[in-house]
Design an enzyme around this catalytic site. Sequence first.
Site, short mmCIF file in Angstrom:
data_model
loop_
_atom_site.label_atom_id
_atom_site.label_comp_id
_atom_site.label_asym_id
_atom_site.label_seq_id
_atom_site.Cartn_x
_atom_site.Cartn_y
_atom_site.Cartn_z
N GLY A 3 0.83 -1.21 0.00
CA GLY A 3 0.00 0.00 0.00
C GLY A 3 0.86 1.25 0.00
N LEU A 92 -5.33 -7.45 -5.41
CA LEU A 92 -4.02 -8.12 -5.41
C LEU A 92 -4.09 -9.46 -4.72
CD1 LEU A 92 -1.57 -5.18 -4.69
CD2 LEU A 92 -2.17 -6.24 -6.84
N GLY A 93 -3.71 -10.50 -5.44
CA GLY A 93 -3.68 -11.86 -4.87
C GLY A 93 -2.27 -12.25 -4.52
N SER A 94 -1.87 -13.46 -4.91
CA SER A 94 -0.54 -13.97 -4.54
C SER A 94 -0.20 -15.18 -5.42
CB SER A 94 -0.57 -14.41 -3.08
OG SER A 94 0.53 -15.23 -2.79
N SER A 95 1.09 -15.42 -5.61
CA SER A 95 1.50 -16.59 -6.40
C SER A 95 1.16 -17.90 -5.70
CB SER A 95 3.00 -16.53 -6.71
OG SER A 95 3.74 -16.47 -5.52
N CYS A 96 0.83 -17.84 -4.40
CA CYS A 96 0.51 -19.09 -3.69
C CYS A 96 -0.88 -19.63 -4.04
CB CYS A 96 0.68 -18.94 -2.20
SG CYS A 96 -0.59 -17.96 -1.45
N TYR A 123 -4.56 -18.98 3.33
CA TYR A 123 -4.30 -17.71 2.63
C TYR A 123 -4.63 -17.85 1.14
CZ TYR A 123 -1.61 -13.60 1.11
OH TYR A 123 -1.21 -12.40 0.56
N LYS A 127 -7.36 -15.83 -1.15
CA LYS A 127 -6.97 -15.06 -2.34
C LYS A 127 -7.71 -15.56 -3.59
CE LYS A 127 -4.32 -11.91 -0.66
NZ LYS A 127 -4.72 -10.51 -0.78
N PRO A 150 0.74 -11.01 -7.64
CA PRO A 150 2.17 -10.74 -7.49
C PRO A 150 2.94 -11.95 -6.97
CG PRO A 150 0.83 -9.31 -6.07
CD PRO A 150 -0.06 -10.38 -6.59
N THR A 151 4.21 -12.01 -7.36
CA THR A 151 5.13 -13.00 -6.82
C THR A 151 5.58 -12.56 -5.42
OG1 THR A 151 7.10 -14.23 -7.39
CG2 THR A 151 7.19 -11.87 -7.82
N ASN A 152 6.55 -13.24 -4.80
CA ASN A 152 7.06 -12.84 -3.48
C ASN A 152 7.67 -11.43 -3.57
OD1 ASN A 152 6.56 -15.61 -3.09
ND2 ASN A 152 8.19 -15.77 -1.57
N LEU A 153 7.31 -10.58 -2.61
CA LEU A 153 7.68 -9.16 -2.67
C LEU A 153 8.61 -8.78 -1.54
CD1 LEU A 153 4.02 -7.97 -3.23
CD2 LEU A 153 5.80 -8.11 -5.00
N HIS A 166 8.53 -12.82 5.93
CA HIS A 166 8.98 -13.62 4.79
C HIS A 166 10.50 -13.78 4.85
CE1 HIS A 166 5.03 -12.29 3.15
NE2 HIS A 166 5.02 -13.52 2.71
N ARG A 196 12.56 -19.41 -5.33
CA ARG A 196 11.60 -18.31 -5.20
C ARG A 196 11.98 -17.20 -6.16
NH1 ARG A 196 9.45 -21.71 -2.82
NH2 ARG A 196 8.44 -21.73 -0.79
O1 GFB Z 1 9.24 -16.23 2.40
P1 GFB Z 1 8.66 -17.44 3.03
O2 GFB Z 1 8.33 -17.36 4.47
O3 GFB Z 1 7.35 -17.88 2.32
O4 GFB Z 1 9.72 -18.65 2.87
P2 GFB Z 1 6.87 -18.78 1.07
C1 GFB Z 1 10.35 -18.97 1.66
C2 GFB Z 1 11.42 -20.03 1.87
O5 GFB Z 1 12.50 -19.46 2.64
C3 GFB Z 1 10.97 -21.27 2.62
C4 GFB Z 1 12.87 -20.36 3.66
O6 GFB Z 1 11.54 -22.40 2.02
C5 GFB Z 1 11.55 -21.06 4.02
O7 GFB Z 1 11.79 -22.27 4.73
N1 GFB Z 1 13.51 -19.62 4.77
C6 GFB Z 1 14.80 -19.73 5.15
C7 GFB Z 1 12.92 -18.74 5.61
N2 GFB Z 1 15.06 -18.98 6.23
C8 GFB Z 1 13.91 -18.33 6.53
C9 GFB Z 1 13.57 -17.40 7.55
O8 GFB Z 1 14.36 -17.01 8.41
N3 GFB Z 1 12.28 -16.92 7.53
C10 GFB Z 1 11.36 -17.33 6.59
N4 GFB Z 1 10.13 -16.81 6.63
N5 GFB Z 1 11.68 -18.25 5.64
C11 GFB Z 1 4.73 -17.44 1.57
C12 GFB Z 1 3.30 -17.86 1.85
O9 GFB Z 1 5.35 -18.63 1.23
O10 GFB Z 1 4.86 -16.58 0.47
C13 GFB Z 1 2.35 -16.74 1.76
O11 GFB Z 1 3.26 -18.54 3.07
C14 GFB Z 1 2.57 -15.85 0.56
O12 GFB Z 1 1.06 -17.27 1.73
C15 GFB Z 1 4.01 -15.48 0.37
O13 GFB Z 1 2.09 -16.46 -0.61
C16 GFB Z 1 4.29 -14.75 -0.92
O14 GFB Z 1 7.34 -18.21 -0.23
O15 GFB Z 1 7.18 -20.22 1.29
#
Ligand code: GFB
Length: 299
Positions: A3, A92-96, A123, A127, A150-153, A166, A196
């Site tokens: 936002g 806005l949705g998400s790649s998940c 989630y 979405k 969107p992809t991961n941001l 994240h 990712r």
């Molecule tokens: O970014 P993340 O939490 O979400 O994790 P997702 C991505 C990858 O990074 C996973 C690894 O394989 C985690 O195990 N990772 C390594 C870590 N170290 C860390 C750390 O310290 N913290 C975190 N958080 N991860 C989310 C979805 O999935 O992505 C949401 O749960 C949403 O719903 C978002 O779609 C975009 O990419 O796995």
Amino acid sequence: MVGSAIVRYLNAHGYQNIVARTSSELDLRNQEAVATFFADEKPDYVFLAAAKVGGILANNIYRAEFLYDNLIIEANIIHSAYQNGVKKLLFLGSSCIYPKMAPQPLKEDYLLSGFLEPTNEPYAIAKIAGIKLCEAYRSQYGANFVSAMPTNLYGPNDNYDLQGSHVLPALIRKFHEAKVNNQEFVEVWGTGSPFREFMHADDLAEACVYLMNNYDGEQFVNVGTGDEVTIKELAELVKETVGFEGELRWNTDKPDGTPRKLMDVSRLHDMGYKHRIGLREGLAATYQDFLKNEEVYVS
Ligand code: GFB
């Protein structure tokens, strides 16, 4: 994060009459409050970026909140937008939203073609409901409601809480604190093998305004860079950016999540939009932003 990036982009490009509320000023889960807000402000264009978001752990623990909060936020805003004659809404949705084992890169057509990744199923379901609300209000009422996935941001105003965040902000904080405290190692979750794709929030903001100005279709649109790295490569890049010299230790008790989620961004590219900020450059800028705002981000 998203936002504020959209508001920054609009302000920087001469848009006026921007109406925004913080979550403490307007609780979007409150139907009456949302209805009153729309009736009072009568917005013409709505960017629906608000959501309950978090990383893999938060998604997996707070499953009820991720489902309920996101469903009700979307339902309240989309219905009020329709009732108040909003000219156009971008959801806005998400790649998940895509199935865990969908072919890669992820084409928009793969929606609902298989089982979802269990750690973020609530989630993702919320979405997907948002996409379907936009499609249904378009089909039944003729509303011009479009969706972007969107992809991961990452970027300014990200969440740096180590349990809720994240991976990218978590690694910035962990490597920075390890450097400052002369730690020997940093714990990284999972195996490091998942892939990712990361997009800077400023690029997403530009893409959102581009779609708002140029796209009126029913089909939702992937928004990403089309580039991917493994989590191990990301960790090495953050380590280098921060200047930490110790080692990485992988905690495989923590989940990996989806093995790969690379967006097929050909529709977006064919429409004429391409991102600008590469990961190395965006990461360096985000680390500088973290250093400037550390007290706010880590309080
Ligand atoms: O970014 P993340 O939490 O979400 O994790 P997702 C991505 C990858 O990074 C996973 C690894 O394989 C985690 O195990 N990772 C390594 C870590 N170290 C860390 C750390 O310290 N913290 C975190 N958080 N991860 C989310 C979805 O999935 O992505 C949401 O749960 C949403 O719903 C978002 O779609 C975009 O990419 O796995």
